[in-house]
Design a protein around this motif. Structure first.
Motif, PDB file in Angstrom:
ATOM      1  N   ALA A  94       0.864  -1.174   0.000  1.00 20.10           N
ATOM      2  CA  ALA A  94       0.000   0.000   0.000  1.00 20.10           C
ATOM      3  C   ALA A  94       0.903   1.227   0.000  1.00 20.10           C
ATOM      4  N   LEU A  95       0.317   2.380  -0.010  1.00 20.91           N
ATOM      5  CA  LEU A  95       1.083   3.626   0.036  1.00 20.91           C
ATOM      6  C   LEU A  95       0.805   4.317   1.364  1.00 20.91           C
ATOM      7  N   THR A  96       1.803   4.307   2.243  1.00 19.03           N
ATOM      8  CA  THR A  96       1.718   5.052   3.497  1.00 19.03           C
ATOM      9  C   THR A  96       2.365   6.417   3.254  1.00 19.03           C
ATOM     10  N   TYR A  97       1.640   7.498   3.522  1.00 19.68           N
ATOM     11  CA  TYR A  97       2.137   8.812   3.117  1.00 19.68           C
ATOM     12  C   TYR A  97       1.846   9.854   4.196  1.00 19.68           C
ATOM     13  N   ASN A  98       2.671  10.899   4.209  1.00 16.50           N
ATOM     14  CA  ASN A  98       2.527  11.995   5.153  1.00 16.50           C
ATOM     15  C   ASN A  98       1.469  12.962   4.607  1.00 16.50           C
ATOM     16  N   LEU A 120      -0.136   5.353  14.055  1.00 21.19           N
ATOM     17  CA  LEU A 120       0.482   6.340  13.182  1.00 21.19           C
ATOM     18  C   LEU A 120      -0.549   7.261  12.537  1.00 21.19           C
ATOM     19  N   MET A 121      -1.747   6.731  12.290  1.00 21.91           N
ATOM     20  CA  MET A 121      -2.774   7.523  11.592  1.00 21.91           C
ATOM     21  C   MET A 121      -4.117   7.418  12.320  1.00 21.91           C
ATOM     22  N   PRO A 122      -4.176   7.925  13.556  1.00 24.00           N
ATOM     23  CA  PRO A 122      -5.395   7.763  14.361  1.00 24.00           C
ATOM     24  C   PRO A 122      -6.612   8.477  13.796  1.00 24.00           C
ATOM     25  N   LYS A 123      -6.411   9.403  12.852  1.00 23.33           N
ATOM     26  CA  LYS A 123      -7.527  10.159  12.290  1.00 23.33           C
ATOM     27  C   LYS A 123      -8.168   9.469  11.085  1.00 23.33           C
ATOM     28  N   GLN A 124      -7.516   8.435  10.540  1.00 20.24           N
ATOM     29  CA  GLN A 124      -8.023   7.813   9.310  1.00 20.24           C
ATOM     30  C   GLN A 124      -9.014   6.706   9.660  1.00 20.24           C
ATOM     31  N   GLU A 125     -10.260   7.073   9.756  1.00 23.05           N
ATOM     32  CA  GLU A 125     -11.276   6.131  10.216  1.00 23.05           C
ATOM     33  C   GLU A 125     -11.518   4.990   9.239  1.00 23.05           C
ATOM     34  N   ASP A 126     -11.219   5.195   7.969  1.00 21.35           N
ATOM     35  CA  ASP A 126     -11.469   4.144   6.980  1.00 21.35           C
ATOM     36  C   ASP A 126     -10.227   3.298   6.707  1.00 21.35           C
ATOM     37  N   TYR A 127      -9.212   3.385   7.569  1.00 23.08           N
ATOM     38  CA  TYR A 127      -7.948   2.683   7.318  1.00 23.08           C
ATOM     39  C   TYR A 127      -8.170   1.189   7.088  1.00 23.08           C
ATOM     40  N   TRP A 128      -8.906   0.537   7.973  1.00 22.67           N
ATOM     41  CA  TRP A 128      -9.026  -0.925   7.889  1.00 22.67           C
ATOM     42  C   TRP A 128      -9.948  -1.347   6.749  1.00 22.67           C
ATOM     43  N   GLU A 129     -10.918  -0.505   6.391  1.00 22.22           N
ATOM     44  CA  GLU A 129     -11.742  -0.816   5.222  1.00 22.22           C
ATOM     45  C   GLU A 129     -10.900  -0.787   3.957  1.00 22.22           C
ATOM     46  N   GLY A 163      -0.592  -1.557  13.715  1.00 21.84           N
ATOM     47  CA  GLY A 163      -0.708  -1.364  12.274  1.00 21.84           C
ATOM     48  C   GLY A 163      -0.368  -2.588  11.456  1.00 21.84           C
ATOM     49  N   GLN A 164      -0.171  -3.731  12.108  1.00 18.87           N
ATOM     50  CA  GLN A 164       0.119  -4.966  11.384  1.00 18.87           C
ATOM     51  C   GLN A 164      -1.199  -5.615  10.983  1.00 18.87           C
ATOM     52  N   TYR A 165      -1.261  -6.138   9.763  1.00 19.83           N
ATOM     53  CA  TYR A 165      -2.507  -6.729   9.277  1.00 19.83           C
ATOM     54  C   TYR A 165      -2.488  -8.230   9.533  1.00 19.83           C
ATOM     55  N   PRO A 166      -3.397  -8.739  10.369  1.00 17.43           N
ATOM     56  CA  PRO A 166      -3.376 -10.165  10.707  1.00 17.43           C
ATOM     57  C   PRO A 166      -3.601 -11.046   9.478  1.00 17.43           C
ATOM     58  N   ALA A 184       4.959   0.251   0.568  1.00 10.40           N
ATOM     59  CA  ALA A 184       5.457  -0.957   1.242  1.00 10.40           C
ATOM     60  C   ALA A 184       4.273  -1.751   1.760  1.00 10.40           C
ATOM     61  N   GLY A 185       4.561  -2.847   2.445  1.00  9.19           N
ATOM     62  CA  GLY A 185       3.513  -3.662   3.042  1.00  9.19           C
ATOM     63  C   GLY A 185       2.724  -2.881   4.083  1.00  9.19           C
ATOM     64  N   LEU A 186       1.557  -3.394   4.426  1.00 11.30           N
ATOM     65  CA  LEU A 186       0.715  -2.714   5.410  1.00 11.30           C
ATOM     66  C   LEU A 186       1.395  -2.565   6.768  1.00 11.30           C
ATOM     67  N   TRP A 187       2.440  -3.321   6.992  1.00  9.11           N
ATOM     68  CA  TRP A 187       3.179  -3.212   8.253  1.00  9.11           C
ATOM     69  C   TRP A 187       3.945  -1.898   8.354  1.00  9.11           C
ATOM     70  N   ALA A 188       4.037  -1.129   7.272  1.00 11.30           N
ATOM     71  CA  ALA A 188       4.832   0.103   7.281  1.00 11.30           C
ATOM     72  C   ALA A 188       4.361   1.078   8.353  1.00 11.30           C
ATOM     73  N   ALA A 189       3.069   1.082   8.645  1.00 10.68           N
ATOM     74  CA  ALA A 189       2.551   2.004   9.660  1.00 10.68           C
ATOM     75  C   ALA A 189       3.197   1.759  11.012  1.00 10.68           C
ATOM     76  N   GLY A 190       3.365   0.495  11.373  1.00  5.29           N
ATOM     77  CA  GLY A 190       3.991   0.179  12.647  1.00  5.29           C
ATOM     78  C   GLY A 190       5.459   0.553  12.678  1.00  5.29           C
ATOM     79  N   VAL A 191       6.168   0.304  11.575  1.00  9.18           N
ATOM     80  CA  VAL A 191       7.590   0.634  11.508  1.00  9.18           C
ATOM     81  C   VAL A 191       7.792   2.141  11.602  1.00  9.18           C
ATOM     82  N   LEU A 192       7.001   2.896  10.853  1.00 10.20           N
ATOM     83  CA  LEU A 192       7.143   4.352  10.868  1.00 10.20           C
ATOM     84  C   LEU A 192       6.779   4.936  12.230  1.00 10.20           C
TER      85      LEU A 192
END
Length: 434
Positions: A148-152, A360-369, A340-343, A265-273
């Motif tokens: 996915a694309l994790t971005y600032n 990392l992105m507590p405001k993005q309510e649609d993250y998991w969708e 932020g790791q995807y099971p 990167a993979g969806l795990w990028a949120a946790g690493v960042l």
């Protein structure tokens, strides 16, 4: 346009090798035979592992786990092989899907089929196939890493950058970012990121290893992979991406200063960042990975890992119980999701839809969708060769040299293929090159 991927199972070509690796080793099968609580050594990296292990230890007094971070996927796998040969390997370890075949061949990962009853139904077929070879089970999938694309988002908004939906858009955005702020780059081209490049190439239609019966075809410099290399070559040559290693103190500082704006990167990028740029939490968001062809939605895996019981485990039954819990329990999934790791488990993926977004992105309510939709579009049935560790090392060496010397990135693919083929032939595999 990306062609459909139809990759034959790895199992048939590994069968003869696995037969020599999967036999019992005479270790104690009865965890209860030990006096007092059993202690398991567990090697795993990532921010989710400690809270997961803490949750296990709090509820399993008879089987306690000692967690060690032995480095990321490549480092950890190399250390596992060395430790197994020295007879001091841990009982349980995390292994990336793409390196699991090599860990089986090296005698690191044990066959846990007798402890795997009912596990298959916990996972989507494409994920479960990553841990099964020749009818045997060698691990329990823990996380899935579709790209996915994790971005600032804060910096994107500040500079007027639209989220790119194609790689052409991505290149245009890279140019716009660097023009607006000469100290800033849209992203990094890290020459050592074997898994990242593999995912981009798979998305473009590449198949680096294919197998027909016992005959392997190795093709790292196919048209799709060369096109991907040329794409990044252009961005590197124009100084539109940061061509340097990632997760160094220098790179981390640039992320914190808002000078590196995204990570495909993979969806795990949120946790690493979050681990390296916690103060910027709230500035970030996640979107689908850009596509090579507008309107398509396929993505490759980057990473994703399984919990394996090693051939060195003194209490394999207890180790397998721990591996199952770490990959299928709600408690473990909750810890993964928070980081932020995807099971990998279907139940864990369902749980994400009821969960808060990553730290990392507590405001993005649609993250998991969005994550669920991306996962549906992950390329199925990607097979990896039996010497991914060799390929990764050769790729890193050749790509790093190309970036340093200013030679074509596409040549690094050919150099990698030559090393991979020579190693497989030396090991006894029947190999052809396209």
């Amino acid at each position: 346009m990306r062609k459909p991927v139809q990759v034959a199972a790895t199992a048939s070509a590994l069968a003869l090798v696995l037969a020599a690796c999967s036999g019992g080793d005479g270790q104690d099968e009865d965890a209860g035979a030990a006096d007092g609580p059993v202690t398991l050594d567990y090697w795993a990296w990532g921010t989710a592992q400690k809270p997961m292990v803490d949750a296990w230890n709090a509820t399993h007094p008879d089987i306690q786990v000692k967690h060690t971070d032995a480095g990321g996927g490549t480092d950890s796998s190399a250390k596992l092989v060395t430790a197994t040969r020295a007879e001091n390997a841990p009982d349980v370890a995390i292994v990336e899907y793409n390196t699991l075949p090599a860990m089986i061949v090296a005698g690191v990962a044990a066959d846990i089929s007798e402890h795997a009853d009912g596990l298959e139904s916990e996972f989507a077929p494409g994920v479960w196939n990553q841990v099964t070879f020749d009818g045997a089970t060698y691990g329990v999938p823990q996380d899935a890493g579709p790209q996915a694309l994790t971005y600032n988002k804060a910096r994107f908004d500040e500079l007027g950058i639209d989220v790119p939906t194609t790689w052409d858009d991505f290149a245009a955005a890279a140019e716009k970012v660097h023009e607006a702020d000469p100290d800033a780059y849209l992203t990094t081209y890290a020459p050592a990121e074997f898994g990242g490049f593999a995912g981009y190439a798979q998305q473009a239609g590449a198949e680096w290893w294919t197998v027909d019966g016992d005959a392997w075809t190795v093709d790292f410099d196919d048209d799709a992979s060369v096109a991907v290399a040329d794409y990044w070559q252009d961005l590197v040559d124009r100084d539109l991406v940061l061509a340097e290693p990632m997760l160094t103190p220098e790179w981390n500082a640039k992320v914190n200063k808002g000078e590196v704006l995204s990570w495909p990167a993979g969806l795990w990028a949120a946790g690493v960042l979050y681990g390296v740029a916690e103060e910027s939490a709230g500035d970030w968001a996640m979107a689908p990975l850009p596509q090579w062809t507008e309107g398509e939605d396929a993505v490759g895996f980057q990473g994703g890992s399984a919990v394996v019981v090693t051939s060195s485990a003194e209490h394999p039954e207890a180790a397998a119980e721990f591996a199952r819990w770490m990959s299928t329990s709600d408690e473990a999934a909750a810890a993964q999701i928070e980081q932020g790791q995807y099971p990998a488990s279907l139940a864990g993926q369902e749980l994400t839809l009821e969960s808060d977004p990553p730290l990392l992105m507590p405001k993005q309510e649609d993250y998991w969708e969005i994550a669920a939709e991306i996962t549906k579009n992950t390329i199925p049935e990607i097979s990896w060769g039996p010497n991914v560790n060799v390929a990764s090392s050769a790729f890193q060496d050749a790509m790093s040299k190309a970036v340093t010397d200013g030679t074509p990135l596409r040549d690094a693919l050919t150099a990698t293929e030559d090393v991979v083929v020579a190693d497989m032939e030396k090991t006894g595999f029947e190999v052809t090159q396209k």
